[in-house]
Motif scaffolding. Structure first.
Motif, PDB file in Angstrom:
ATOM      1  N   VAL A 186       0.841  -1.197   0.000  1.00  0.00           N
ATOM      2  CA  VAL A 186       0.000   0.000   0.000  1.00  0.00           C
ATOM      3  C   VAL A 186       0.875   1.245   0.000  1.00  0.00           C
ATOM      4  O   VAL A 186       1.652   1.467   0.933  1.00  0.00           O
ATOM      5  CB  VAL A 186      -0.930   0.022   1.223  1.00  0.00           C
ATOM      6  CG1 VAL A 186      -1.745   1.319   1.259  1.00  0.00           C
ATOM      7  CG2 VAL A 186      -1.858  -1.195   1.212  1.00  0.00           C
ATOM      8  N   SER A 187       0.739   2.064  -1.037  1.00  0.00           N
ATOM      9  CA  SER A 187       1.524   3.302  -1.137  1.00  0.00           C
ATOM     10  C   SER A 187       0.645   4.452  -1.610  1.00  0.00           C
ATOM     11  O   SER A 187       1.091   5.312  -2.369  1.00  0.00           O
ATOM     12  CB  SER A 187       2.701   3.121  -2.101  1.00  0.00           C
ATOM     13  OG  SER A 187       3.468   1.992  -1.781  1.00  0.00           O
ATOM     14  N   THR A 188      -0.600   4.451  -1.188  1.00  0.00           N
ATOM     15  CA  THR A 188      -1.490   5.556  -1.516  1.00  0.00           C
ATOM     16  C   THR A 188      -1.112   6.769  -0.671  1.00  0.00           C
ATOM     17  O   THR A 188      -0.152   6.730   0.098  1.00  0.00           O
ATOM     18  CB  THR A 188      -2.948   5.154  -1.217  1.00  0.00           C
ATOM     19  OG1 THR A 188      -3.073   4.872   0.180  1.00  0.00           O
ATOM     20  CG2 THR A 188      -3.359   3.924  -2.006  1.00  0.00           C
ATOM     21  N   CYS A 189      -1.880   7.835  -0.776  1.00  0.00           N
ATOM     22  CA  CYS A 189      -1.656   8.982   0.097  1.00  0.00           C
ATOM     23  C   CYS A 189      -2.096   8.631   1.514  1.00  0.00           C
ATOM     24  O   CYS A 189      -2.877   7.705   1.735  1.00  0.00           O
ATOM     25  CB  CYS A 189      -2.419  10.198  -0.413  1.00  0.00           C
ATOM     26  SG  CYS A 189      -1.891  10.744  -2.054  1.00  0.00           S
ATOM     27  N   GLU A 190      -1.602   9.386   2.463  1.00  0.00           N
ATOM     28  CA  GLU A 190      -1.796   9.100   3.886  1.00  0.00           C
ATOM     29  C   GLU A 190      -3.263   8.918   4.270  1.00  0.00           C
ATOM     30  O   GLU A 190      -3.604   8.032   5.067  1.00  0.00           O
ATOM     31  CB  GLU A 190      -1.179  10.245   4.683  1.00  0.00           C
ATOM     32  CG  GLU A 190      -1.187  10.097   6.175  1.00  0.00           C
ATOM     33  CD  GLU A 190      -0.405  11.220   6.844  1.00  0.00           C
ATOM     34  OE1 GLU A 190      -0.767  11.580   7.970  1.00  0.00           O
ATOM     35  OE2 GLU A 190       0.551  11.748   6.242  1.00  0.00           O
ATOM     36  N   HIS A 191      -4.148   9.697   3.695  1.00  0.00           N
ATOM     37  CA  HIS A 191      -5.550   9.668   4.125  1.00  0.00           C
ATOM     38  C   HIS A 191      -6.301   8.427   3.651  1.00  0.00           C
ATOM     39  O   HIS A 191      -7.436   8.193   4.087  1.00  0.00           O
ATOM     40  CB  HIS A 191      -6.279  10.942   3.690  1.00  0.00           C
ATOM     41  CG  HIS A 191      -6.427  11.108   2.209  1.00  0.00           C
ATOM     42  ND1 HIS A 191      -5.365  11.359   1.373  1.00  0.00           N
ATOM     43  CD2 HIS A 191      -7.528  11.068   1.409  1.00  0.00           C
ATOM     44  CE1 HIS A 191      -5.791  11.480   0.129  1.00  0.00           C
ATOM     45  NE2 HIS A 191      -7.098  11.302   0.122  1.00  0.00           N
TER      46      HIS A 191
END
Length: 456
Positions: free
Chosen positions: A113-118
């Motif tokens: 998982v490397s999406t944005c923090e939110h």
């Protein structure tokens, strides 16, 4: 004094005997790297099937870190990122919405998982619930409550997990942990952590320090054309809706905005507070107090200070850990007691101090440690941060920065921002997941999600 000679010297004295220290750390190392011989021989050369959620930016780096395995799915809300990754892995399914990746869960064993923090928690939780191994880029979650949900789900899933705090695999960090836990500077009562980076709402001094980063100090009233191939609604995910503007995308621009990230604290805190958190075996602070400019409703601060107080126990005295970002620095930095490193960690013990950064360490005052004999090195050399996780997935072992550890670290880091935004010294009740003296902290501990998004 050169680091090589320092490593050869550090380690005399302290309340922990060398033999006991070696046994304790050897047990930890064995849990991380060892597996039954038959399991090692059978599984380590087999390739896992991995789904990649977030393929651009940090995602591209993490994809490279696991590229030795079978990549079966590539997902990103920005189509060019998937196309670029797909050129390397043409057989992988391609997705825009990570929720659809899990419709094909039989096709993969693990998720990165490397999406944005939110949206970290939203991509991580379903993977855990499906019994998939998970590597999640730091920070583990957007807020305190999400970090707790993920840590508890990982404990239940009993799979291999790792948070992307890559420096955790560094030889220097491991050596510092050995020295502190061996009692090289005696019981530690203070730890100071500072970083030069200041991604947030800037003062005039911050602006002078960060001329290479374009900043906007207020929320834009207008909008910008959405880049071709970007699904802005999916990028927003559970965050409140707002028009697209170039000040939010691509990263790291979004780090500054409270709706999407938590500024320098949650970003670099994952790397730098990791060292005292690991070396001193920390979990939940008793109190948290923050200092800085008046909180802005939209943007995290560039410069601030957070003071954490940890209760003592049978093996350690009470501890004060202080975080400094941007223009803020420890007193020892300003008065010349220590070298003026741009970023660093200072441990203060009864017998001296230890100063470290990613690649260096110094025992101070140096004259007091002349002739100091180092404890035997116990931590094995890392396989590599991603490789440790892959090894754990295949052997049933554990990675050193798994969610059981990094969940507590993430909670503590987020609490620094909660204290800053409430403007109060928080009395933290970890069991109840609340600040007992500050009910106004609740919206910063967890939030309501946009319609159509639920973390369950």
């Amino acid at each position: 004094m050169k680091q090589q000679s320092m490593d050869a010297q550090a380690g005399q004295g302290g309340g922990t005997t060398r033999r006991r220290f070696g046994l304790e750390l050897a047990g930890t190392a064995a849990a991380v790297f060892a597996a039954p011989a038959v399991l090692r021989g059978r599984n380590l050369n087999d390739k896992m099937n991995i789904a990649i959620i977030g393929a651009g930016g940090r995602g591209a780096a993490n994809l490279d870190g696991v590229s030795s395995e079978n990549i079966t799915a590539l997902c990103d809300v920005f189509e060019p990122a998937v196309e670029q990754a797909g050129s390397q892995f043409p057989k992988a399914r391609r997705f825009r919405d990570f929720r659809r990746v899990f419709d094909h869960s039989a096709e993969f064993d693990a998720v990165v998982v490397s999406t944005c923090e939110h949206t970290h928690a939203f991509a991580t939780l379903p993977a855990l619930q499906l019994g998939k191994h998970v590597y999640c880029e730091k920070p583990l979650s957007y807020n305190v409550w999400e970090a707790r949900v993920i840590r508890e789900a990982a404990e239940k899933a009993k799979v291999a997990t790792q948070m992307g705090t890559q420096i955790h695999a560094g030889d220097n960090y491991r050596r510092v942990v050995e020295l502190i836990q061996a009692g090289a500077i005696g019981p530690v009562t203070e730890a100071h952590v500072w970083v030069g980076r200041a991604w947030g709402r800037q003062s005039a001094e911050d602006a002078r320090r960060n001329q290479d980063i374009v900043h906007v100090e207020e929320r834009p009233t207008g909008s910008s054309p959405i880049p071709k191939g970007l699904d802005w609604d999916l990028w927003l995910g559970p965050a409140p809706a707002r028009p697209f503007h170039e000040v939010y995308f691509p990263g790291p621009k979004w780090y500054r905005w409270w709706d999407f990230g938590n500024g320098t604290m949650s970003d670099l805190g994952s790397h730098w507070i990791d060292l005292p958190f690991w070396a001193l075996k920390l979990k939940s602070p008793a109190t948290i107090e923050a200092f800085g400019p008046p909180p802005h409703p939209e943007i995290a601060p560039a410069s601030m200070k957070v003071v954490y107080e940890y209760a003592g126990h049978d093996q350690a005295p009470p501890l004060t850990l202080t975080w400094y970002q941007g223009a803020d620095k420890p007193k020892a930095f300003h008065d010349g007691t220590i070298p003026k490193w741009d970023s660093g960690v200072l441990f203060v013990g009864s017998k001296g101090m230890l100063l470290a950064d990613y690649g260096r360490l110094k025992l101070l005052p140096e004259k007091e440690f002349q002739g100091f004999i180092a404890p035997a090195q116990v931590f094995p050399k890392s396989l590599g941060h991603h490789a440790e996780w892959i090894h754990a997935c295949k052997t049933g072992g554990k990675a050193l920065c798994d969610f059981a550890y990094s969940g507590w670290l993430t909670e503590a880091n987020h609490l620094g921002n909660v204290a800053y935004r409430t403007g109060k010294k928080l009395e933290w009740d970890a069991a109840k997941l609340q600040a007992s003296n500050a009910p106004e902290a609740e919206p910063f501990l967890r939030r309501e999600y946009r319609k159509g998004w639920k973390l369950a």
